[in-house]
Design a protein around this motif. Sequence first.
Motif, PDB file in Angstrom:
ATOM      1  N   ALA A  89       9.747  10.092  -3.125  1.00  0.00           N
ATOM      2  CA  ALA A  89      10.909   9.211  -3.058  1.00  0.00           C
ATOM      3  C   ALA A  89      11.228   8.819  -1.620  1.00  0.00           C
ATOM      4  CB  ALA A  89      12.111   9.887  -3.709  1.00  0.00           C
ATOM      5  N   GLY A  90      10.951   9.708  -0.694  1.00  0.00           N
ATOM      6  CA  GLY A  90      11.237   9.421   0.718  1.00  0.00           C
ATOM      7  C   GLY A  90      10.422   8.244   1.203  1.00  0.00           C
ATOM      8  N   ALA A  91       9.115   8.271   0.898  1.00  0.00           N
ATOM      9  CA  ALA A  91       8.240   7.172   1.317  1.00  0.00           C
ATOM     10  C   ALA A  91       8.703   5.877   0.672  1.00  0.00           C
ATOM     11  CB  ALA A  91       6.794   7.485   0.917  1.00  0.00           C
ATOM     12  N   SER A 119       0.825  -1.200   0.000  1.00  0.00           N
ATOM     13  CA  SER A 119       0.000   0.000   0.000  1.00  0.00           C
ATOM     14  C   SER A 119       0.867   1.261   0.000  1.00  0.00           C
ATOM     15  CB  SER A 119      -0.924  -0.053   1.219  1.00  0.00           C
ATOM     16  OG  SER A 119      -1.432   1.211   1.482  1.00  0.00           O
ATOM     17  N   ASP A 120       1.922   1.258   0.803  1.00  0.00           N
ATOM     18  CA  ASP A 120       2.802   2.439   0.879  1.00  0.00           C
ATOM     19  C   ASP A 120       3.551   2.659  -0.444  1.00  0.00           C
ATOM     20  OD1 ASP A 120       3.829   1.992   4.379  1.00  0.00           O
ATOM     21  OD2 ASP A 120       2.030   2.869   3.446  1.00  0.00           O
ATOM     22  N   ALA A 146       6.810  -5.313  -3.835  1.00  0.00           N
ATOM     23  CA  ALA A 146       6.522  -3.968  -3.315  1.00  0.00           C
ATOM     24  C   ALA A 146       7.794  -3.140  -3.281  1.00  0.00           C
ATOM     25  CB  ALA A 146       5.908  -4.061  -1.918  1.00  0.00           C
ATOM     26  N   THR A 147       8.907  -3.792  -2.904  1.00  0.00           N
ATOM     27  CA  THR A 147      10.192  -3.091  -2.905  1.00  0.00           C
ATOM     28  C   THR A 147      10.591  -2.677  -4.322  1.00  0.00           C
ATOM     29  OG1 THR A 147      10.830  -4.538  -1.092  1.00  0.00           O
ATOM     30  CG2 THR A 147      12.562  -3.229  -2.114  1.00  0.00           C
ATOM     31  N   ASN A 148      10.363  -3.581  -5.295  1.00  0.00           N
ATOM     32  CA  ASN A 148      10.638  -3.234  -6.683  1.00  0.00           C
ATOM     33  C   ASN A 148       9.874  -1.978  -7.089  1.00  0.00           C
ATOM     34  OD1 ASN A 148      12.269  -5.406  -7.008  1.00  0.00           O
ATOM     35  ND2 ASN A 148      10.991  -6.480  -8.477  1.00  0.00           N
ATOM     36  N   ILE A 149       8.598  -1.960  -6.727  1.00  0.00           N
ATOM     37  CA  ILE A 149       7.770  -0.801  -7.084  1.00  0.00           C
ATOM     38  C   ILE A 149       8.361   0.453  -6.447  1.00  0.00           C
ATOM     39  CG2 ILE A 149       5.501   0.266  -6.789  1.00  0.00           C
ATOM     40  CD1 ILE A 149       4.306  -2.556  -6.966  1.00  0.00           C
ATOM     41  N   ALA A 150       8.794   0.316  -5.195  1.00  0.00           N
ATOM     42  CA  ALA A 150       9.395   1.469  -4.520  1.00  0.00           C
ATOM     43  C   ALA A 150      10.625   1.954  -5.271  1.00  0.00           C
ATOM     44  CB  ALA A 150       9.764   1.107  -3.084  1.00  0.00           C
TER      45      ALA A 150
END
Lengths: 238, 260, 294
Positions: free
Chosen positions: A149-151, A138-139, A204-208
Amino acid sequence: MNTSEAPAKRHFHEELDALQEILLSMAGKAELSVARAFKAAEENDPSVAQELREADEEIDDLETEVDERVAELLALHQPMATDLRFVLAAAKVSNDVERVGDHAVNIARAVRRMRKHVPPPQVRELREMAVVTQEMLSDALAAFVARDAGAAMRVRLTDDKVDNLRKSLFRIMVSHMLEDPRNIGGGLEILLISQNIERIADLATNIAEDVIFLVEGKQAPGDYTRADHDAGPGLDED
Amino acid sequence: MPTTHDIDTGGRAPALEAHGVSVFYGDKQAVKEIDLVVPANKVVALIGPSGCGKSTLLRCFNRMNDLVPAARVEGRVDFHGKNLYDDDVDPVEVRRRIGMVFQKPNPFPKSIFDNTAFGARINGFKGDMDELVERSLRQAALWDEVHDRLGESAYDLSGGQQQRLCIARTLAVKPEVVLMDEPASALDPIATQRIEELIYELKKDYTIVIVTHNMQQAARISDYTAFLYMGELVEYGPTDRLFTNPAEERTEAYVTGRFG
Amino acid sequence: MSEGARDSMAQSSADRRRHRRSRLFAVVCGAATAVGVVALVVLLADVLVDGTGALNWSFLTSFASRFAERAGIKAALAGSVWILVLTALISFPISVAAAIYLEEYAPRNWITRLIQLNIANLAGVPSIVYGILGLTVFVRTFGLERSVISGALTLSILILPVIVMASQEAIRAVPSSIREAAYGLGATRWQVVRHQVLPMAMPGIMTGTILALSRAVGETAPLIMVGAVGFIAFTPTGVLDEFTVLPLQIYNWISRPQEEFHALAAAGILVLLALLLTMNAAAILLRNRYRTRR
């Protein structure tokens, strides 16, 4: 140059907005699938698998559409700078989200298969993994929408937590399975579920990381590389 | 203040260096104190909206602004360490060593051969003219099309061919730097493509500075790109950097088409 | 009128009015042209009627005489040709050089503008004034007396402004892109002028020169001032010889009371016209030849 007096949105920029809408629609469906898969695992509900498979087809269709639009935008409009990075990120994110949907389906199927075995014990770690992963997903998506970018960086850092939980769960289930051969069936399904949850966290990390590339125009710093995630956790890790 | 990213000159001396170059037309300042380093054997593109001063800046590099009585140039342009605007520098010699190709093809009303040979002749070339003409036409990727009709008028050629002829005659005086002021803007897409391919080949032997209003063209063929706006240098750096992740907001707005 | 009829492509009464007005305008312009043409035709017809009778080979090869049947135009024709050639040789280089200077070298300041203005005004000065100038400067001060060279020098100054202005136009017509290209290759200003500007401007310069010369051929007043005489029985052999010219001879004959001399005058006019036509044809030929070359 007064950017607040920018000319009316070009047709191209409206296309970019439309692309984002589709992505968000896809993401919404994927998040819902994940939530339902986790709930099915929690409540041991085998019926969810079939529904999730149908929902996943919708997600696949949306991914195809995103791919087509990305190709069209690149060919016809030659986007530059931020626009270019957004289009590339859209392609990557849609790919990641589609796989999230697949993993949700996998989880639901594992739950259905568990019916045949001795029910394994409720393990706290599994539920924690689910909660943290859902938050990460979700984040990450929120960071994408907000171009924050921080989130996105914070999401990356949370990935460790999920990894550690999976390792604990692994040890617990292994000793559980060693106690009694009849526990093996159920135990393996639990391990499979935990693996899928961890993959969702990786995605989710990839998306980040895609968000960081989109916002800052360069790869995210740090020890993490995509290779680490792609390798996936092995059953004999550690 | 402009953002200038690291310009890698490959350890060699740069071909041209502009320091604080300004150009005034009467009271109006068309170019505002620009610093720019042009590395040798590279293609540098100058982009920006109409009237931003890119052509005016280009013309400072070969002292073509001298021909405009109303123009006044300040600052220095160093070529091999010598300021081109020093009193003891002969602008005629400058133009021989720093050539120019113009926007609209402008061959002379002479034969193809005489067009190519003209520059060399007036500069006192004494060697084998046939060989020089052939070499120049080959370098300009025009030889195959005209070798059997060198005596014909240059005006019989198509627009794209005429422009390549103009390039050939510039190359015939063996400059070190070739300045190009929107060389393909009057040409059709196929002819444009051939000119772009040609530029790519030419940079092995020459340094090229090209002004273009076509961003995609700058993206395709240049190694370094400078974005000018209203006479100022806004950003200058490697082309891939400028078009994928520009540092300046104004550059971003221009390359994404949100203005101009 | 119904909607349909209004929308159709047929002419409305307003359209017909517009067309009528347009045709009327064309007719008026045509009539104006006709006036000029008719006047010319009448003049020519008159001269032809009077002169063809007297136009023969002996007319062209005899000198003037008191006797109409023996009078000819030889001296005048030779004189006109001498004057023509000399004037051309003197005026052409000076005018072209002046035009080059004004267009390519002179700075764009008030002095240059003053010179330009001066030249333009000189083109409109009555030719008799040049005659007076020629008399004072060439005949008297330079001591050249009444000679072909005095006449040629006077006429040169007369047509100089015309050639300069025509040459300037021709030079200005050379596209600046050609000059730029030449400068861009490292040409000096002289090289640009000599190799690019002049060759391109030459057709225009030549046309202007020939037209100016054909005006000079018809000048009478300044030559009278400078000493062309009406009765001469020899052709010039050197630049310091005395001379006469066609217009003068024609005037001379017209002034006589006898009818026979009037016929001779008409014949003389025909010869002059033939000379002028030849020169104009040459100008047109030159212009066309250079135009197709490009």
